[in-house]
Design a protein around this motif. Sequence first.
Motif, PDB file in Angstrom:
ATOM      1  N   PRO A  96       8.157  -1.914  -9.445  1.00 60.02           N
ATOM      2  CA  PRO A  96       8.208  -1.673 -10.897  1.00 60.02           C
ATOM      3  C   PRO A  96       6.841  -1.868 -11.568  1.00 60.02           C
ATOM      4  N   GLU A 109      -5.556  -2.516 -12.767  1.00 53.98           N
ATOM      5  CA  GLU A 109      -4.646  -3.308 -11.929  1.00 53.98           C
ATOM      6  C   GLU A 109      -4.489  -4.669 -12.596  1.00 53.98           C
ATOM      7  N   TYR A 110      -3.276  -5.214 -12.624  1.00 56.37           N
ATOM      8  CA  TYR A 110      -3.145  -6.498 -13.310  1.00 56.37           C
ATOM      9  C   TYR A 110      -3.319  -7.698 -12.405  1.00 56.37           C
ATOM     10  N   LEU A 111      -3.278  -7.533 -11.072  1.00 57.85           N
ATOM     11  CA  LEU A 111      -3.484  -8.673 -10.167  1.00 57.85           C
ATOM     12  C   LEU A 111      -4.937  -8.746  -9.696  1.00 57.85           C
ATOM     13  N   TYR A 114      -6.257   2.202  -1.842  1.00 59.09           N
ATOM     14  CA  TYR A 114      -6.115   3.347  -0.932  1.00 59.09           C
ATOM     15  C   TYR A 114      -5.988   4.674  -1.703  1.00 59.09           C
ATOM     16  N   ILE A 150       0.888  -1.167   0.000  1.00 60.12           N
ATOM     17  CA  ILE A 150       0.000   0.000   0.000  1.00 60.12           C
ATOM     18  C   ILE A 150       0.920   1.209   0.000  1.00 60.12           C
ATOM     19  N   ALA A 182       3.156   2.577  -9.968  1.00 59.82           N
ATOM     20  CA  ALA A 182       4.276   1.651 -10.116  1.00 59.82           C
ATOM     21  C   ALA A 182       5.195   2.273 -11.158  1.00 59.82           C
TER      22      ALA A 182
HETATM   23  N1  SAH Z   1      -1.709   2.821  -4.996  1.00 59.25           N
HETATM   24  C1  SAH Z   1      -1.869   1.508  -4.404  1.00 59.25           C
HETATM   25  C2  SAH Z   1      -0.579   0.745  -4.305  1.00 59.25           C
HETATM   26  C3  SAH Z   1      -0.066   0.386  -5.591  1.00 59.25           C
HETATM   27  S1  SAH Z   1       1.339  -0.680  -5.562  1.00 59.25           S
HETATM   28  C4  SAH Z   1      -2.456   1.660  -3.038  1.00 59.25           C
HETATM   29  O1  SAH Z   1      -2.684   2.772  -2.600  1.00 59.25           O
HETATM   30  O2  SAH Z   1      -2.663   0.636  -2.412  1.00 59.25           O
HETATM   31  C5  SAH Z   1       1.491  -0.825  -7.301  1.00 59.25           C
HETATM   32  C6  SAH Z   1       0.426  -1.657  -7.938  1.00 59.25           C
HETATM   33  O3  SAH Z   1       0.693  -1.655  -9.339  1.00 59.25           O
HETATM   34  C7  SAH Z   1       0.442  -3.102  -7.510  1.00 59.25           C
HETATM   35  O4  SAH Z   1      -0.825  -3.460  -7.040  1.00 59.25           O
HETATM   36  C8  SAH Z   1       0.799  -3.874  -8.793  1.00 59.25           C
HETATM   37  O5  SAH Z   1       0.137  -5.108  -8.870  1.00 59.25           O
HETATM   38  C9  SAH Z   1       0.329  -2.918  -9.871  1.00 59.25           C
HETATM   39  N2  SAH Z   1       0.979  -3.083 -11.177  1.00 59.25           N
HETATM   40  C10 SAH Z   1       2.279  -3.291 -11.449  1.00 59.25           C
HETATM   41  N3  SAH Z   1       2.482  -3.370 -12.788  1.00 59.25           N
HETATM   42  C11 SAH Z   1       1.261  -3.187 -13.361  1.00 59.25           C
HETATM   43  C12 SAH Z   1       0.807  -3.150 -14.723  1.00 59.25           C
HETATM   44  N4  SAH Z   1       1.630  -3.307 -15.760  1.00 59.25           N
HETATM   45  N5  SAH Z   1      -0.509  -2.933 -14.940  1.00 59.25           N
HETATM   46  C13 SAH Z   1      -1.373  -2.763 -13.909  1.00 59.25           C
HETATM   47  N6  SAH Z   1      -1.008  -2.789 -12.612  1.00 59.25           N
HETATM   48  C14 SAH Z   1       0.294  -3.004 -12.332  1.00 59.25           C
END
Ligand code: SAH
Length: 217
Positions: free
Chosen positions: A212, A114-116, A98, A67, A159
């Motif tokens: 990244p 988001e990719y996950l 968040y 986060i 990221a």
């Molecule tokens: N802003 C978020 C935290 C982000 S952490 C918060 O407040 O909780 C960065 C996120 O970017 C991670 O969840 C990761 O899975 C995502 N991410 C990384 N590479 C990505 C991509 N190519 N496409 C989409 N999401 C990605």
Amino acid sequence: MSSREGIGMTSMRTRERLVRRLQEQGIRAPAVLGRIRDVPRHLFMDEALASRAYEDTALPIGLGQTISQPYVVARMTEALIEAGAPEKVLEVGTGCGYQTAVLAPLVGKVFSVEYLKPLLRKARQNVAALSLYNVRYRQGDGWQGWSKYAPYDGIIVAAAPELIPTALLEQLADGGRMVLPVGPPRNQRLMRITRTDNDYRQEDLGGVSFVPLVRST
Ligand code: SAH
């Protein structure tokens, strides 16, 4: 422990302390400071970590992701809305939602990629639990942006790519601004890009540390 108001280490007093700390570090926009105070960050993380929710630090949210640090969320949000609230905002890297929750009431509509999948599912629940409904989500590769709803008046990326993705530059509206970390691990800069026609003005907002931006293609 998991109530919206919070008790003890998640109480209003603890949150006010975080707000003061961010003010001391130069965050000025009252709207942004208000969101940092109002968004219950402890509800976005595992209960085991909830007592640390109002420390100004990034914390694990599973799947190797974190986060975002409150200061960074505040700084990026402020940089995005400084010249006026953007109507349509693309957010890349929803994580646990968040940043999405901080941003959503300050802009017209958020499009978040988001990719996950498991993180996206949690983010949806977390953000809806705060009665914020101006957010649309997509599981996908943020490197490609989200062309369907482009152009965006604002883009915020949580990221770090090593180079700014071309698709994001293309999907930025004329007059729009993008705030993103750029660079290899341990050597990233927070950048603000402002587009005027096909001119992209770059400002360096300082050193940062992000996971990244994964390239899936
Ligand atoms: N802003 C978020 C935290 C982000 S952490 C918060 O407040 O909780 C960065 C996120 O970017 C991670 O969840 C990761 O899975 C995502 N991410 C990384 N590479 C990505 C991509 N190519 N496409 C989409 N999401 C990605």
